[in-house]
Design a protein around this motif. Structure first.
Motif, PDB file in Angstrom:
ATOM      1  N   ALA A  18      -5.292 -12.439   0.812  1.00 45.83           N
ATOM      2  CA  ALA A  18      -4.302 -12.373   1.887  1.00 45.83           C
ATOM      3  C   ALA A  18      -3.999 -10.928   2.269  1.00 45.83           C
ATOM      4  O   ALA A  18      -3.855 -10.604   3.459  1.00 45.83           O
ATOM      5  CB  ALA A  18      -3.018 -13.090   1.452  1.00 45.83           C
ATOM      6  N   ILE A  19      -3.931 -10.041   1.282  1.00 46.52           N
ATOM      7  CA  ILE A  19      -3.660  -8.625   1.547  1.00 46.52           C
ATOM      8  C   ILE A  19      -4.797  -8.010   2.360  1.00 46.52           C
ATOM      9  O   ILE A  19      -4.570  -7.265   3.323  1.00 46.52           O
ATOM     10  CB  ILE A  19      -3.462  -7.868   0.219  1.00 46.52           C
ATOM     11  CG1 ILE A  19      -2.138  -8.287  -0.427  1.00 46.52           C
ATOM     12  CG2 ILE A  19      -3.488  -6.352   0.446  1.00 46.52           C
ATOM     13  CD1 ILE A  19      -1.965  -7.786  -1.845  1.00 46.52           C
ATOM     14  N   LYS A  88       4.674  -1.798   5.616  1.00 43.88           N
ATOM     15  CA  LYS A  88       5.701  -2.571   6.325  1.00 43.88           C
ATOM     16  C   LYS A  88       5.197  -3.969   6.674  1.00 43.88           C
ATOM     17  O   LYS A  88       5.951  -4.948   6.611  1.00 43.88           O
ATOM     18  CB  LYS A  88       6.130  -1.831   7.585  1.00 43.88           C
ATOM     19  CG  LYS A  88       6.923  -0.556   7.304  1.00 43.88           C
ATOM     20  CD  LYS A  88       7.225   0.206   8.583  1.00 43.88           C
ATOM     21  CE  LYS A  88       7.974   1.493   8.281  1.00 43.88           C
ATOM     22  NZ  LYS A  88       8.203   2.300   9.511  1.00 43.88           N
ATOM     23  N   ARG A  89       3.932  -4.060   7.040  1.00 43.90           N
ATOM     24  CA  ARG A  89       3.370  -5.373   7.382  1.00 43.90           C
ATOM     25  C   ARG A  89       3.352  -6.284   6.155  1.00 43.90           C
ATOM     26  O   ARG A  89       3.708  -7.463   6.241  1.00 43.90           O
ATOM     27  CB  ARG A  89       1.955  -5.214   7.939  1.00 43.90           C
ATOM     28  CG  ARG A  89       1.365  -6.530   8.446  1.00 43.90           C
ATOM     29  CD  ARG A  89      -0.016  -6.344   9.031  1.00 43.90           C
ATOM     30  NE  ARG A  89      -0.549  -7.610   9.510  1.00 43.90           N
ATOM     31  CZ  ARG A  89      -0.441  -8.063  10.750  1.00 43.90           C
ATOM     32  NH1 ARG A  89       0.196  -7.340  11.652  1.00 43.90           N
ATOM     33  NH2 ARG A  89      -0.944  -9.242  11.102  1.00 43.90           N
ATOM     34  N   LEU A  95       4.128  -9.902   0.932  1.00 46.50           N
ATOM     35  CA  LEU A  95       2.962  -9.626   0.091  1.00 46.50           C
ATOM     36  C   LEU A  95       3.027  -8.282  -0.635  1.00 46.50           C
ATOM     37  O   LEU A  95       2.136  -7.952  -1.399  1.00 46.50           O
ATOM     38  CB  LEU A  95       1.680  -9.651   0.938  1.00 46.50           C
ATOM     39  CG  LEU A  95       1.258 -11.015   1.480  1.00 46.50           C
ATOM     40  CD1 LEU A  95       0.143 -10.853   2.520  1.00 46.50           C
ATOM     41  CD2 LEU A  95       0.796 -11.923   0.336  1.00 46.50           C
ATOM     42  N   ARG A  96       4.067  -7.497  -0.374  1.00 44.71           N
ATOM     43  CA  ARG A  96       4.142  -6.168  -0.991  1.00 44.71           C
ATOM     44  C   ARG A  96       4.376  -6.266  -2.491  1.00 44.71           C
ATOM     45  O   ARG A  96       3.935  -5.425  -3.262  1.00 44.71           O
ATOM     46  CB  ARG A  96       5.263  -5.342  -0.337  1.00 44.71           C
ATOM     47  CG  ARG A  96       5.426  -3.924  -0.937  1.00 44.71           C
ATOM     48  CD  ARG A  96       4.339  -3.010  -0.456  1.00 44.71           C
ATOM     49  NE  ARG A  96       4.206  -1.812  -1.248  1.00 44.71           N
ATOM     50  CZ  ARG A  96       4.977  -0.721  -1.133  1.00 44.71           C
ATOM     51  NH1 ARG A  96       5.952  -0.709  -0.254  1.00 44.71           N
ATOM     52  NH2 ARG A  96       4.760   0.335  -1.867  1.00 44.71           N
ATOM     53  N   GLY A  97       5.084  -7.302  -2.904  1.00 42.79           N
ATOM     54  CA  GLY A  97       5.347  -7.490  -4.323  1.00 42.79           C
ATOM     55  C   GLY A  97       6.624  -6.814  -4.767  1.00 42.79           C
ATOM     56  O   GLY A  97       7.048  -5.814  -4.201  1.00 42.79           O
ATOM     57  N   ALA A 102       4.454 -10.851  -9.323  1.00 43.56           N
ATOM     58  CA  ALA A 102       3.862 -10.453  -8.037  1.00 43.56           C
ATOM     59  C   ALA A 102       3.782  -8.926  -8.036  1.00 43.56           C
ATOM     60  O   ALA A 102       4.707  -8.240  -7.585  1.00 43.56           O
ATOM     61  CB  ALA A 102       4.722 -10.938  -6.872  1.00 43.56           C
ATOM     62  N   PRO A 103       2.690  -8.374  -8.581  1.00 42.15           N
ATOM     63  CA  PRO A 103       2.603  -6.922  -8.770  1.00 42.15           C
ATOM     64  C   PRO A 103       2.756  -6.128  -7.473  1.00 42.15           C
ATOM     65  O   PRO A 103       2.307  -6.548  -6.408  1.00 42.15           O
ATOM     66  CB  PRO A 103       1.208  -6.726  -9.384  1.00 42.15           C
ATOM     67  CG  PRO A 103       0.462  -7.978  -9.081  1.00 42.15           C
ATOM     68  CD  PRO A 103       1.476  -9.062  -9.023  1.00 42.15           C
TER      69      PRO A 103
END
Length: 296
Positions: A18-19, A88-89, A95-97, A102-103
């Motif tokens: 996803a990233i 930022k996205r 998804l930043r964690g 969620a690292p």
């Protein structure tokens, strides 16, 4: 370069996929390669708890991703802006964690031309990435240069010199922190404490990799440095709101403590952070000295 994750890193595959898609959605036409490096690429990541003063804290490895761009324009300010857009996205997409399990995602953005120049010089940060990294995306337009054999004697001397400079600077900044704290000039002390933190992380990165991003973001520097000792993941516990606030005060001190009249840090917060950085200093000295002695 490897194209498959180690078996014990497959737990992050869906998130990684996803990233990668989000990175490509930002600037597919500008991306040459996307490479996972660090502990998740090597399969040495950690996710655990520890007890300090009867309190249990969590810690885990970060997710380190090298984004290789086609244009050399993405070195410097444009690269930093591009990285900020990516971050930022990911934050907007969740998804930043940050939560346990969620690292946290850390980006390094470098152009293919610069990357190959460093590989040709046997710069060992990028050489190690080529050897141990996982290729997540390849536009197929470029190839990576082959590193030359390293001169270990020269590498050892450079590592020693870098350690002396950056560890020495960090130690000197701590002396300044002590002086300004005693004078009740807490904002000045906070700024110098940020500088000490940056210096110790820089010493680690330069000793272990010979590479230090041109930035003052101690969160990113700490994330990259933590690849070389799990103990570094325990420097800043961030399980509670109070711990998070203290870390943010330190992270923002580089600019806010100097230029924002509304920046406030209490003596209690400052003393807490000083203890954390004294621990960072101790770990830095130990792991860097051991690393330098290992280079033979």
């Amino acid at each position: 370069m490897n194209t498959s994750l180690p078996e014990n890193s497959l737990v992050i595959k869906d998130r990684l996929d996803a990233i990668v898609q989000e990175i490509l959605a930002v600037a597919r036409d500008q991306i040459s390669m996307i490479i996972l490096f660090g502990s998740y690429a090597k399969g040495t990541w950690v996710r655990d708890w520890y007890v300090e003063r009867h309190i249990t804290y969590s810690y885990e490895s970060d997710l380190d991703i090298l984004v290789v761009t086609k244009s050399p324009k993405y070195r410097g300010p444009k690269g930093a802006s591009f990285e900020s857009d990516l971050t930022k996205r990911l934050e907007r997409k969740g998804l930043r964690g940050k939560s346990f399990g969620a690292p946290w995602v850390t980006f390094v953005v470098e152009p293919i031309k610069y990357l190959n120049q460093q590989l040709e010089k046997s710069q060992y940060f990028f050489s190690d990435i080529k050897k141990e990294g996982i290729l997540l995306y390849d536009s197929g337009e470029f190839t990576l240069a082959e590193p030359k054999d390293l001169n270990l004697e020269e590498r050892k001397q450079i590592a020693k010199d870098d350690f002396d400079v950056w560890f020495g600077s960090g130690t000197e900044f701590l002396l300044g922190v002590d002086f300004y704290t005693k004078q009740d000039l807490l904002n000045k002390a906070a700024f110098l404490l940020h500088q000490a933190t940056e210096s110790f992380y820089s010493a680690i990165l330069l000793v272990f990799t010979g590479y230090k991003p041109r930035l003052h973001d101690i969160e990113k520097l700490g994330s990259l440095a933590s690849n070389y000792s799990d103990e570094l993941l325990k420097i800043f516990p961030r399980d509670t709101k109070e711990q998070e606030e203290k870390f943010v005060l330190l992270k923002s001190a580089y600019t806010e403590a100097r230029y924002n009249k509304n920046y406030k840090i209490t003596e209690e917060q400052l003393l807490y952070l000083i203890k954390r950085i004294e621990k960072l200093k101790s770990i830095t000295e130990e792991i860097c000295t051991n690393r330098i002695n290992e280079i033979k």
